[in-house]
Design a protein around this motif. Structure first.
Motif, PDB file in Angstrom:
ATOM      1  N   MET A  46      40.334  31.725  37.084  1.00 46.52           N
ATOM      2  CA  MET A  46      39.484  32.893  37.012  1.00 46.52           C
ATOM      3  C   MET A  46      39.362  33.499  38.398  1.00 46.52           C
ATOM      4  O   MET A  46      39.346  32.777  39.396  1.00 46.52           O
ATOM      5  CB  MET A  46      38.120  32.408  36.519  1.00 46.52           C
ATOM      6  N   GLY A  47      39.305  34.804  38.458  1.00 45.16           N
ATOM      7  CA  GLY A  47      39.133  35.446  39.756  1.00 45.16           C
ATOM      8  C   GLY A  47      39.259  36.936  39.597  1.00 45.16           C
ATOM      9  O   GLY A  47      39.780  37.427  38.587  1.00 45.16           O
ATOM     10  N   GLN A  48      38.798  37.641  40.639  1.00 46.38           N
ATOM     11  CA  GLN A  48      38.856  39.089  40.569  1.00 46.38           C
ATOM     12  C   GLN A  48      40.292  39.572  40.705  1.00 46.38           C
ATOM     13  O   GLN A  48      41.168  38.814  41.104  1.00 46.38           O
ATOM     14  CB  GLN A  48      38.036  39.688  41.714  1.00 46.38           C
ATOM     15  N   SER A  49      40.454  40.823  40.410  1.00 44.16           N
ATOM     16  CA  SER A  49      41.772  41.429  40.586  1.00 44.16           C
ATOM     17  C   SER A  49      42.201  41.305  42.048  1.00 44.16           C
ATOM     18  O   SER A  49      41.393  41.539  42.948  1.00 44.16           O
ATOM     19  CB  SER A  49      41.691  42.894  40.168  1.00 44.16           C
ATOM     20  N   GLY A  50      43.403  40.894  42.270  1.00 46.51           N
ATOM     21  CA  GLY A  50      43.927  40.752  43.630  1.00 46.51           C
ATOM     22  C   GLY A  50      43.609  39.418  44.262  1.00 46.51           C
ATOM     23  O   GLY A  50      43.931  39.192  45.432  1.00 46.51           O
TER      24      GLY A  50
END
Ligand code: ADP
Ligand code: MG
Length: 646
Positions: A46-50
């Motif tokens: 999981m993680g933000q875009s980029g």
């Protein structure tokens, strides 16, 4: 790691970094990541875009290699594997599910699902059956025959999950699988992944959405290329695992490759037709041109042969002057002297001119020739009707004429009997006493059947006016004496004239010389045609290059699902080859057809085996040579870039 664990973990990455050079700056998409994933886990990254999720997934899926650090699959260091072994890993161990499904539009759902099994050498029927079963299981059994365009997003994503599973993948790598879906379809897909996990698959789900990540048993959070948080790894399932190093698969078989090529060509039929056109025209031109050239040659040779063999032609003129027709050096006495040489069987002095002959109100312009009674023996020419003139006619300068078939047909159109008729020639009256047999060699300037023969003595006074001869034709007793007699004729003439104002040719050398000239012509025509074939080849290359760049996604997908670079190379090579073979075959038919058609319009045509074989072989060669550059380009494509494109 637990000490009772006899098997290495499924996935183990230690201190892995992936840096991109973007201009002057280095982007650390992954920065010193260490991570273990065990068999049977359901992990969400999981993680933000980029944040580096896709980069991680590409490394896990062996589409990309780390800048530094170590990545092991089932204990085997990926860095030690060959490209073909990596392809085998993608084929058997990993199954990809992409955010944008990446289904191939021309294929049905069933065929899309079956695609990766092609590279695992599963026979066509079996893989379609297996695909059908999987689709059934995912609730899409009724949609198996539909193309992606006819399916909803959620359905397409389920098709792509089925595709990921077709080769029994241990690990399903899903990059934002719900990203393009509405929430209901998304839930369905997540439930499906959960179900697959419960049935034993390891699932790695990549998402930017914490809600989605909750569906997994373990959540790994990544930010700026680093692991931020990781709920504890689950203990490895006690299940059998393949711990052998992956073995590369053999390339897809030839027949399978041809089938793939045909499908691709059929889908782009218009482009295929354009490509074919170049080859068809090229091969057709070669075949037709060579048939015309060869036909012309045969025709000229036939005409020479129809003059008779074992002949020597004695003509006025120096050894190397060509335009010697009007040199007044050859006499009747020369002919008489030659006839006394050993080895000479007959001699016919000839004097030629063109003249118009008239019967009633019909005219015919043909070749008038004064000669002696031996002419028909020299030329091996028979009479169709009537008789040839005799020595008596010669002596009395009789106004008699023997005409060729064509002349007879042109003058006596009303079925009159030619023999005994009176015709006008140069304002004198001649009686027709004979019609020559047809020689059959018709065309251009020297149709033997347009001949009109009169006694030389008669013609000397009434037609030709002057005394000299155009030719003395000498018939030699046998062909082996040809050279010998030629030499003695030359000696005799030199003796009589004191200088070389004559030339002697034999028909054999004439045939040879003419044959050579005609061959040159034929090859000239052939090479012009060959150039068009070459241009056709460039067309093939051009269109194949377009095809490769248009099909980057297809190529990327094939590679991601297990095709080796060699498989892609082969696929495109075979596409070019199939086009060229097919074009070559159609071109052959076209060439033969055009030549045949021209033959119907009285153009001389001769087919021989060599030109079509050469043309077809060239077409195949064109396919191999000009198809190679595009094919190589395709095989070197980076699947990550290709799949990232929109
Ligand atoms: P995510 O999938 O989490 O959105 P990515 O793994 O695609 O993130 O990208 C991580 C970082 O690496 C981003 O900053 C992105 O701009 C950069 N990046 C990804 N691919 C390349 C590339 N081919 N060249 C340069 N930078 C790249
Ligand atoms: Mg991404």
């Amino acid at each position: 790691m637990a000490s009772d664990q006899s098997q290495p973990p499924l996935i183990q990455i230690t201190h892995v970094s992936r840096h991109y050079q973007a201009g002057d700056t280095v982007v650390k998409a992954l920065d010193d990541v260490t991570l273990t994933i065990n068999r049977g886990e359901f992990v969400a990254v999981m993680g933000q875009s980029g944040s580096g999720k896709s980069t991680l997934m590409n490394i896990l899926g062996c589409l990309d290699t780390p800048t530094s650090g170590c990545f092991r699959v089932n204990g085997h260091n990926v860095a030690d594997m060959t490209p073909d072994q990596l392809a085998a890993l993608r084929l058997k161990t990993f199954g990809f599910v992409f955010q944008r499904y990446q289904l191939l539009a021309p294929l049905t759902a069933r065929e899309n699902v079956a695609l990766p099994a092609t590279y695992a050498h599963v026979p066509s029927e079996e893989r379609l059956e297996r695909a059908e079963l999987l689709l059934d299981k995912l609730g899409l059994g009724e949609r198996a025959g539909h193309k992606p365009g006819e399916l909803s997003g959620g359905q397409q994503q389920r098709v792509s999950i089925a595709r990921a599973m077709i080769n029994g993948a241990e690990v399903i790598l899903a990059d934002e699988p719900t990203g393009a879906l509405d929430s209901d379809s998304g839930k369905q897909v997540l439930a499906l992944l959960k179900q697959l996990n419960e049935e034993g698959s390891t699932v790695i789900l990549i998402t930017h959405d914490a809600e989605v990540a909750k569906h997994a048993d373990r959540q790994i959070e990544i930010r700026d290329g680093r692991i931020q948080a990781d709920t504890a790894p689950a203990p490895t399932l006690d299940m059998p695992a393949t711990t052998d190093a992956p073995t590369a698969f053999a390339s897809v078989g030839l027949i399978e490759s041809v089938v793939i090529a045909l499908k691709a060509l059929r889908f782009n039929w218009f482009r295929t037709a354009l490509t074919l056109l170049g080859i068809i025209i090229g091969v057709g031109a070669v075949v037709a041109m060579m048939a015309i050239g060869e036909g012309g040659k045969q025709q000229v040779l036939n005409r020479i042969e129809s003059m008779g063999t074992n002949l020597l032609l004695l003509r006025p003129g120096g050894g190397n002057t060509r335009s010697s027709g009007e040199m007044a050096t050859l006499t009747v006495q020369d002919g008489e002297a030659v006839s006394r040489l050993p080895g000479v069987s007959y001699v016919a002095p000839e004097r030629n001119s063109r003249a118009t002959i008239r019967f009633g109100n019909r005219d015919y312009n043909g070749r008038i020739q004064g000669t002696t009674p031996d002419y028909i023996h020299v030329r091996d020419w028979g009479m169709a009707r009537g008789v040839f003139f005799t020595q008596q006619d010669m002596d009395s300068m009789a106004p008699v004429i023997v005409i060729g078939q064509t002349v007879a047909e042109e003058l006596f159109t009303n079925g009159e009997e030619p023999i005994g008729q009176y015709v006008f020639l140069k304002s004198a009256v001649y009686q027709v006493i004979g019609v020559l047999e047809a020689k059959g060699a018709t065309s251009g300037g020297s149709d033997m059947d347009e001949m009109m023969l009169i006694p030389l003595s008669t013609g000397r006074v009434r037609v030709f006016g002057r005394d000299h001869l155009s030719t003395i034709t000498i018939k030699v007793e046998s062909t082996d004496q040809l050279d010998e007699v030629q030499a003695s004729v030359e000696r005799l003439m030199l003796q009589r004239h004191g200088r070389e104002d004559f030339m002697v040719r034999n028909t054999a050398s004439l045939i040879e010389a003419v044959g050579e000239t005609q061959d040159t012509m034929t090859w000239l025509l052939g090479s012009v045609a060959a150039i068009s074939l070459f241009v056709g080849g460039i067309g093939v290359m051009n269109i194949m290059l377009v095809s490769v760049s248009e099909r980057r996604r297809e190529i990327g997908l094939r590679m991601a699902t297990g095709a080796k670079p060699g498989d892609i190379l082969r696929q495109f090579n075979i596409e070019a080859l199939v086009v060229c073979c097919f074009g070559g075959a159609v071109g052959l038919l076209l060439g033969v057809g055009v030549a045949w058609l021209l033959g119907q319009f009285n153009i001389a045509i001769a087919f021989s085996l060599l030109p079509p074989v050469l043309a077809f072989a060239s077409a195949v060669l064109v396919g191999i040579v000009f198809g190679h550059a595009p094919a190589r380009q395709a095989s070197r494509l980076n699947p990550i870039d290709a799949l990232a494109e929109d």
